[in-house]
Design an enzyme around this catalytic site. Structure first.
Site, PDB file in Angstrom:
ATOM      1  CE1 TYR B 120       5.967   4.001   5.213  1.00  0.00           C
ATOM      2  CE2 TYR B 120       7.593   5.007   6.657  1.00  0.00           C
ATOM      3  CZ  TYR B 120       7.190   4.609   5.401  1.00  0.00           C
ATOM      4  OH  TYR B 120       8.020   4.819   4.335  1.00  0.00           O
ATOM      5  CD  GLU B 210       7.266   3.175   1.603  1.00  0.00           C
ATOM      6  OE1 GLU B 210       6.762   2.743   0.554  1.00  0.00           O
ATOM      7  OE2 GLU B 210       7.006   4.294   2.070  1.00  0.00           O
TER       8      GLU B 210
END
Lengths: 287, 402
Positions: B120, B210
């Site tokens: 991530y 993100e």
């Protein structure tokens, strides 16, 4: 005594000639606020609302000895105006404007790191010392002086709380609206400390915002104070918090806390009394 | 404002960031043609384009799509076709969409990047510090609630770096990140990748970016596997190219109309409709209503400066919501002047007629003027003194109305 302002505080208003500013400043002056200057770049007149106009904050401060500013400048040019006020080393700058971009606010906060100025707002009703003076846009009904200091993240909920307290005869020493925007100013620590040292204030009330972690910062500051005054936090549960996930996603990954029950734990550990409705707040104050 | 994955990837590509080859398709046939254009042999990934995290773990409302989620590996051209066929015009339900789910009107067909190590990577803003933060984690592709748990219970699995308002990370910071990732990518590669992302973040006034996940292949090349960008609504006026990407289908119709007027509108259950002028007041009014045994159908937050026409338009929104059986307007005017609201109420009452109970409570700026306007209008509405009183009145009025 009051914190931040009283009827002697000399106030300048940036963007005073705008329609909203004119309306609200006129009311503030009638209330008792000592407005000594207006700042309007490229001014077309020398006076507005009977107040002398200047082209720069610096000049206004030199000529009138103003120590605080209220900013009504539209969002797109607000950054420049706020930085001008910080550079003029004013004690307090209250920004009423809403809609200032995050990037602009980050830049302003960087400036504040090297400054003593307290920035309140943006998107705030401002600061009021009832029956003396206010910087901002408070309703006329805020009149009752008393021993309660209020710090708030929600303007309308502040109006509601003050209205309900006034009904039962409880007045306020000073009310500070911290602002509703994504990034707001600094000075919480100082404000808490000022309230704690203020002889007119016996109880401090925090009206929490429904998202965000500014309140946590306040709780940590309060926990570190000596001779703490009673501190009550009004925290209303928000049934829609999770449905607004996207707006606060940044918040979640930065701090991991969105649920009120987790905030409650931090508050309890700091010695803060938590209430969840205005009725309960009244009860706690009358006890 | 949020944009779709394929739109975010287009922006990344423009900024020199490595994204897999991909094309948008609106029909299964288009998906098939796209796949052939991208790569003759496959495999491909077919991805439902709705604005939600956790699409992989989602499910479709129509059973024909089976139990698989909204992101599917497709080994043959026929798989691409049938997966696109399953998803298109179907409702995808994830933990962010609500029970109804969101309509998939387009899919993104993409080349599949083999044997990647995934992470991530996020760029966000810490409000309290007023700083840009960089995040990386070995936990990826999970929903936010799970991510929070990881943050709290296994903080060592998340790398956090405060970069202030700097537009670039340093070589030392890139090495820190690399140490955390234990990856075969070079310092230069990770630094260049991160700095390009930061460039996108600042250039477009993003509030959150993100990549969940990034993939690092055997050669140490970094790929954007999924992408999400949220933009600061207060800076959108500077970015016309982003504004046109807004997908109206992603927003409930009433919410969308309200947002055009600068209001916040939210639908909840059925019951009363609440009009207020602040977030805190909205929450407090809903809670007080709950104490009195009333549910809230929706609330509308007028926020600050409004005029009569905007008020009228917003009232119409609530009056035409079939789940609303009574309206409580609770205004505490500071910046907002009560008389403008009164004018708006009269405009809409003349226009639509007043067919459901309405209770109005004014306090603050220009209250007396506003009350007088309503009293003189002769409209069948009730005027309350405070929140509790107003809620009692609307409760009684609804009971009598039924």
């Amino acid at each position: 005594m009051s914190i931040l302002i009283d009827k002697k505080t000399k106030v300048l208003v940036q963007g005073i000639t705008g329609a909203q500013a004119s309306f609200h400043i006129q009311r503030a002056m009638k209330y008792g606020t000592k407005v000594v200057a207006g700042v309007v770049p490229n001014k077309r007149e020398d006076f507005h609302l009977g107040v002398p106009l200047f082209e720069t904050v610096k000049e206004a401060v030199e000529k009138t000895k103003a120590t605080v500013s209220v900013v009504f400048v539209p969002a797109k040019s607000a950054k420049k105006a706020i930085i001008e006020a910080i550079d003029a080393e004013l004690d307090i700058v209250v920004v009423i404007t809403s809609g200032i971009s995050i990037a602009d606010m980050m830049e302003i906060r960087q400036r504040l790191l090297k400054s003593k100025t307290i920035l309140i707002g943006p998107n705030t009703p401002g600061v009021i010392t009832p029956s003396e003076a206010y910087l901002g846009i408070f309703p006329d009904s805020f009149q009752k002086a008393g021993n309660i200091g209020i710090i708030s993240r929600s303007s309308t909920l502040t109006y509601e709380v003050v209205w309900e307290l006034n009904k039962i005869g409880i007045g306020q020493s000073t009310i500070v609206g911290l602002g509703d925007d994504f990034i707001v100013g600094t000075g919480y620590g100082e404000i808490i400390e000022k309230f704690n040292n203020d002889e007119k204030t016996d109880v401090i009330i925090l009206i929490g915002g429904i998202d965000g972690n500014y309140e946590l910062d306040l709780a940590y500051k309060y926990a570190g104070l000596d001779n703490k005054k009673k501190f009550i936090a009004l925290m209303v549960d928000d049934p829609t918090a999770l449905s607004r996930f996207d707006g606060i996603a940044s918040e979640i990954i930065c701090n991991g806390i969105i649920e009120t029950y987790k905030k409650r734990e931090v508050f309890k550990n700091a010695g803060i009394t938590i209430v969840d409705s205005i009725q309960a707040l009244k009860y706690e104050l009358l006890k | 404002m949020i944009i779709h994955e394929y739109q975010a990837k287009k922006i990344f590509k423009k900024f020199g960031i490595r994204v897999p080859e991909g094309l948008v398709a609106y029909t299964p046939n288009e998906a098939k043609i796209s796949a052939e254009k991208i790569n003759k042999n496959g495999p491909w990934i077919v991805k439902a384009q709705i604005q939600s995290d956790s699409r992989f773990g989602g499910r479709f409302s129509d059973k024909r799509a089976g139990n698989k989620g909204g992101i599917r590996l497709s080994k043959t051209i026929d798989d691409v076709y049938s997966n696109a066929d399953d998803m298109l015009e179907n409702m995808l339900i994830t933990n962010q969409t609500g029970a109804k789910g969101r309509l998939v009107s387009r899919v993104y067909v993409e080349e599949y990047i083999k044997s990647c190590k995934k992470y991530y990577l996020g760029i966000a803003i810490d409000r309290v510090k007023a700083s840009v933060m960089l995040f990386a984690s070995t936990v990826f592709d999970v929903d936010k609630a799970y991510f929070i748990n990881v943050l709290e219970e296994n903080p060592e699995e998340i790398f956090k770096l405060n970069i202030g308002t700097n537009r670039k990370i340093t070589t030392a910071q890139a090495n820190e990140l690399l140490n955390f990732m234990k990856s075969n990518a070079s310092t230069e590669e990770i630094k260049d990748f991160t700095n390009r992302l930061l460039n996108v973040f600042y250039e477009y006034d993003a509030s959150l970016l993100e990549i969940n996940p990034i993939g690092i292949d055997k050669e140490g090349k970094i790929w954007v596997i999924d992408a999400k960008i949220c933009f600061d609504p207060n800076a959108l006026h500077k970015h016309k190219d982003i504004q046109v990407m807004a997908d109206e289908a992603e927003i409930e119709e009433r919410e969308f109309i309200a947002s055009k007027y600068g209001f916040q509108y939210k639908e909840l259950n059925s019951g009363i409709g609440i009009i207020v002028n602040g977030d805190g007041l909205a929450i407090n009014t809903m809670n007080e209503a709950k104490y009195l045994g009333m549910d809230t159908a929706c609330f509308l937050n007028l926020k600050g400066g409004v005029d009569r026409d905007k008020i009228a338009a917003s009232l119409k929104l609530i009056m035409t919501n079939p789940k609303v059986d009574g309206i409580f307007i609770n205004i505490l005017g500071g910046f907002l002047r009560c008389n403008l609201i009164a004018d708006g109420i009269i405009t809409v009452a003349n226009d639509l007629g007043l067919n459901i109970p309405l209770v109005v409570r004014f306090e603050g700026t220009n209250k007396d003027e506003a009350t007088e306007i309503l009293e003189k209008s002769g409209l069948a509405l009730l005027i309350a003194e405070d929140t509790q009183n107003g809620l009692y009145m609307i409760k009684k009025a609804i009971e009598e109305d039924l």
